[in-house]
Design a protein around this motif. Structure first.
Motif, short mmCIF file in Angstrom:
data_model
loop_
_atom_site.label_atom_id
_atom_site.label_comp_id
_atom_site.label_asym_id
_atom_site.label_seq_id
_atom_site.Cartn_x
_atom_site.Cartn_y
_atom_site.Cartn_z
N ALA A 80 -43.44 -19.79 34.92
CA ALA A 80 -42.86 -21.06 34.46
C ALA A 80 -43.95 -21.93 33.84
CB ALA A 80 -42.20 -21.78 35.63
N PRO A 81 -43.56 -22.86 32.95
CA PRO A 81 -44.55 -23.77 32.33
C PRO A 81 -45.29 -24.58 33.39
CG PRO A 81 -42.44 -23.89 31.18
CD PRO A 81 -42.20 -23.07 32.41
N VAL A 82 -46.55 -24.83 33.15
CA VAL A 82 -47.40 -25.58 34.07
C VAL A 82 -47.10 -27.07 33.94
CG1 VAL A 82 -49.78 -26.19 34.62
CG2 VAL A 82 -49.20 -23.82 34.04
N PHE A 83 -47.07 -27.77 35.08
CA PHE A 83 -46.81 -29.21 35.06
C PHE A 83 -47.98 -29.96 34.46
CE2 PHE A 83 -47.49 -33.35 37.04
CZ PHE A 83 -46.29 -33.98 36.75
N ARG A 84 -47.66 -30.90 33.60
CA ARG A 84 -48.63 -31.83 33.05
C ARG A 84 -48.05 -33.24 33.10
NH1 ARG A 84 -51.63 -28.55 34.10
NH2 ARG A 84 -52.98 -27.27 32.77
N ALA A 200 -45.16 -35.46 42.32
CA ALA A 200 -44.32 -35.35 41.13
C ALA A 200 -44.32 -33.93 40.59
CB ALA A 200 -44.80 -36.32 40.06
N ALA A 201 -45.47 -33.26 40.64
CA ALA A 201 -45.55 -31.88 40.15
C ALA A 201 -44.62 -30.97 40.94
CB ALA A 201 -46.99 -31.38 40.25
N LEU A 202 -44.53 -31.18 42.24
CA LEU A 202 -43.65 -30.34 43.06
C LEU A 202 -42.19 -30.73 42.91
CD1 LEU A 202 -45.80 -30.06 46.31
CD2 LEU A 202 -45.52 -28.35 44.52
N TYR A 203 -41.92 -32.05 42.89
CA TYR A 203 -40.54 -32.51 42.79
C TYR A 203 -39.91 -32.11 41.45
CZ TYR A 203 -40.27 -35.37 47.02
OH TYR A 203 -40.20 -35.79 48.32
N SER A 204 -40.66 -32.19 40.36
CA SER A 204 -40.10 -31.95 39.04
C SER A 204 -39.99 -30.47 38.69
CB SER A 204 -40.96 -32.64 37.98
OG SER A 204 -42.27 -32.09 37.95
N VAL A 279 -46.19 -22.83 46.06
CA VAL A 279 -46.62 -24.22 46.16
C VAL A 279 -48.10 -24.34 45.81
CG1 VAL A 279 -47.03 -26.13 47.75
CG2 VAL A 279 -44.85 -24.95 47.79
N LEU A 280 -48.92 -23.45 46.37
CA LEU A 280 -50.36 -23.47 46.06
C LEU A 280 -50.60 -23.22 44.58
CD1 LEU A 280 -51.70 -21.49 49.14
CD2 LEU A 280 -51.91 -23.95 48.73
N HIS A 281 -49.89 -22.28 44.01
CA HIS A 281 -50.04 -22.00 42.58
C HIS A 281 -49.69 -23.23 41.75
CE1 HIS A 281 -49.52 -20.22 38.60
NE2 HIS A 281 -48.31 -20.75 38.59
N GLN A 282 -48.58 -23.88 42.07
CA GLN A 282 -48.16 -25.04 41.29
C GLN A 282 -49.17 -26.18 41.41
OE1 GLN A 282 -44.09 -25.56 42.87
NE2 GLN A 282 -43.37 -25.07 40.82
N PHE A 284 -52.56 -26.05 42.11
CA PHE A 284 -53.81 -25.79 41.41
C PHE A 284 -53.59 -25.67 39.90
CE2 PHE A 284 -55.27 -24.50 45.67
CZ PHE A 284 -56.46 -25.22 45.72
N ALA A 285 -52.43 -25.14 39.48
CA ALA A 285 -52.14 -25.06 38.05
C ALA A 285 -51.95 -26.44 37.45
CB ALA A 285 -50.89 -24.21 37.81
N ALA A 286 -51.42 -27.38 38.24
CA ALA A 286 -51.20 -28.74 37.75
C ALA A 286 -52.46 -29.59 37.77
CB ALA A 286 -50.10 -29.42 38.58
N ASP A 287 -53.53 -29.10 38.39
CA ASP A 287 -54.76 -29.88 38.55
C ASP A 287 -55.57 -29.86 37.25
OD1 ASP A 287 -56.80 -31.36 39.58
OD2 ASP A 287 -57.67 -29.72 40.76
N GLU A 288 -55.05 -30.53 36.22
CA GLU A 288 -55.73 -30.53 34.91
C GLU A 288 -57.00 -31.35 34.91
OE1 GLU A 288 -53.50 -32.65 31.84
OE2 GLU A 288 -52.10 -33.32 33.39
N TYR A 289 -57.22 -32.17 35.94
CA TYR A 289 -58.43 -33.00 35.98
C TYR A 289 -59.47 -32.47 36.97
CZ TYR A 289 -55.11 -36.07 33.68
OH TYR A 289 -54.17 -36.57 32.82
N GLY A 290 -59.20 -31.32 37.59
CA GLY A 290 -60.19 -30.73 38.50
C GLY A 290 -60.44 -31.58 39.72
#
Length: 603
Positions: A80-84, A200-204, A279-282, A284-290
């Motif tokens: 699925a697309p990564v959350f941003r 928000a990354a998990l809810y959306s 959940v872990l994948h979502q 870390f994938a959403a962590d665009e700011y490190g």
């Protein structure tokens, strides 16, 4: 036979033959109708069977598709697309102004359509022309009036459109500004922003199948760069009990083939494992700011009330009693009926089961006593996942009532070979005297005990807030204001191992309050040169009024140069519960700088 008689007989015979032909024709018609009815019935029966067979196949295919979705949960989620954060931004899509029929001007009358009619004489012609002019003028004035009204309606519609679109634009901008604020907070490592962003990354996310819960509670330890997350997992019922459906023609009914228990359990364990990994994948994938170095993920399944009652009934049976759960309706306030066969001290026992997160109110205990009297029971037992306040313990004294707290319940379950846990605070600790409550304080409260390593002297304070603003100066509890006006929060002497303590009645906090913030600051009179570098291994102990430990909430360590720190905040959820959100923001200007951010003016 005479000719006359022969003619009569022939006519009679012909009539008989016609009647016979009519009878035979009617019989053939009836036979054909019966044949058609039977054909239609056979066709209807065949169509009915075909429909029921197709419906059974459809239901089986749905079950197979549901299982395939569960088995491919992690694979589909990773694709699925990564959350941003940009996905949360809204566009200012304002529809064009459409006034409908009011967009078109009223047509003005055409003078050529109002010619004089008749009038062959000079006077007649003059009268006809005057009448034509009068008709034209009436039509022209009516059109002018209609056009003026149209323009008024058009202007009103234009004003309404502009007001609505302005409000829509303002709402979109407020939303987008909020997203930008969270994004900027993420870059700074602000705890609240980090929690809001990853929640928000998990809810959306749209990767979770229908029926999966999305309850999440999170906190961020900025020093350790660790996100601590509680995530609700789906219950056992998410795996379909039926494996297939077939249509039985003889009984004209559908029959389900049960899924083997071992297969269902195996698939459920697989679903739980995939859910946690996803959940872990979502995250870390959403962590665009490190921001994240690690995630501490706790998965939990919310027990159904019926399952909890069944567990309590199992406990009473394991203790040698007869016990059954009652029907949900008309149970008279009884969840489990138990019978203790022990002579003299045994007899009928009524059991109430309460799933609470905070202290059980004394009213629940009084209601149980009323039920015991109504049904003529020998004893009443109230079992809860939480604890009881001193008011409840005082009420049961001398009455045939027994209170079993969450910690005691876990001990009983383990003692009788049953499985059960309530988390870190599930087991009770040794009881300690409860700090005395001031007059007027609510009976239903919790004790928040603060403990930490290091010798630095600290003042632990609390703010009752709406958002990030304290309700009033009187709702700031510190050394010069030890309690709120309503007594819902007040400081009390700490009992070992705690170094500071507060009484908090969450249910009694003002309706406007949605946050209860805990802070710590260096005492400048005792340690004028100290900072929070020695503030380590800190935690908040959540206790009931009997000083039974219900849980521990870890908080961030202090940092060099900082003299005040937000430990964390309890936040009211829409259902009335309170969740703890880890703090971590430090201040070099001490308590004075900290409270100014919450709207308190310091002179």
């Amino acid at each position: 036979m005479s000719r006359r008689s022969a003619g009569f007989v022939g006519a009679w015979a012909e009539m008989q033959r016609q009647h016979q032909r009519q009878v035979e024709a009617e019989a053939r018609r009836r036979r054909e109708e019966a044949r058609q009815v039977r054909a239609r019935q056979r066709l209807a029966t065949q169509e009915h069977r075909q429909f029921r067979q197709a419906e059974a196949r459809r239901r089986t295919e749905e079950l197979d598709a549901q299982v395939a979705t569960l088995q491919g949960l992690l694979t589909a989620g990773c694709q699925a697309p990564v959350f941003r954060a940009s996905s949360l931004m809204r566009a200012e899509e304002i529809p064009p102004f459409d006034p409908g029929q009011f967009a078109w001007p009223v047509l003005m009358p055409d003078p050529s359509q109002y010619q004089a009619q008749g009038g062959w004489t000079t006077n007649g012609r003059a009268q006809a022309q005057a009448a034509a002019r009068a008709r034209f003028e009436r039509a022209w004035h009516a059109a002018q009036t209609a056009e003026a009204q149209r323009q008024q309606h058009l202007a009103a519609l234009q004003r309404d459109y502009e007001q609505r679109t302005d409000a829509q634009r303002a709402e979109v901008r407020r939303h987008n500004d909020g997203v930008v604020e969270v994004t900027e907070g993420m870059r700074r490592g602000d705890s609240d922003s980090v929690v809001e962003y990853f929640s928000a990354a998990l809810y959306s996310s749209n990767v979770w199948p229908e029926g999966f819960p999305r309850q999440v509670a999170a906190a961020f330890d900025s020093a350790a760069r660790q996100l601590v997350l509680d995530w609700e997992l789906p219950g056992y019922e998410v795996v379909p009990e039926a494996k297939s459906v077939r249509y039985v023609t003889a009984q004209d009914e559908d029959r389900e083939t049960a899924r083997p228990v071992t297969q269902r359990r195996g698939l459920y364990r697989e679903v739980l494992a995939q859910s946690l990994l996803l959940v872990l994948h979502q995250l870390f994938a959403a962590d665009e700011y490190g921001i994240l170095d690690s995630v501490a993920l706790n998965g939990f399944v919310d027990m159904d009330p019926l399952e909890f009652e069944a567990l309590v009934a199992d406990l009473f049976r394991a203790m040698g009693m007869q016990a059954v759960t009652t029907q949900r309706s008309n149970d008279g306030g009884v969840d489990v009926d138990a019978l203790d066969p022990t002579p003299i001290r045994g007899g009928k026992i009524v059991v109430q089961v309460k799933r609470y997160r905070s202290t059980v109110p004394p009213t629940a205990v009084r209601d149980l006593y009323g039920t015991v009297q109504d049904v003529g029971a020998n004893k009443g037992v109230l079992v809860t996942t939480a604890g009881f306040g001193p008011g409840s313990h005082t009420f049961v004294r001398g009455k045939p009532l027994e209170l079993i707290s969450g910690g005691e319940l876990v001990d009983l379950l383990h003692r009788h070979g049953l499985r059960g846990r309530l988390g870190d605070g599930g087991r009770s600790t040794s009881a300690q005297p409860s700090p005395s409550s001031p007059a007027g304080a609510p009976d239903d409260y919790n004790v928040l005990g603060m403990t930490w390593s290091g010798r630095v002297a600290l003042d632990v304070c609390a703010l009752v807030c709406q958002g990030n603003r304290v309700l009033s100066d009187d709702h700031f509890v510190f050394f010069n204001n030890p309690r709120t006006p309503d007594g819902s929060v007040h400081a009390v002497p700490a009992a070992a191992p705690d170094k500071a303590a507060l009484h908090v009645s969450f249910d009694a906090l003002p309706e406007a309050a949605d946050r209860f913030v805990l802070v710590a600051a260096v005492d400048p009179e005792v340690n004028p040169q100290a900072d929070l570098s020695g503030f380590t291994d800190a935690c908040i102990r959540l206790l009931d009024p009997a000083m039974t430990e219900l849980g521990r909430l870890k908080v961030s360590d202090g940092r060099s140069g900082e003299t005040a720190l937000v430990l964390g905040s309890f936040r009211r959820r829409p259902n009335g519960d309170w969740d703890f959100v880890l703090g971590g923001k430090g201040y070099t200007g001490g308590l004075e700088q900290l409270v100014q951010e919450y709207g308190i003016e310091v002179e």
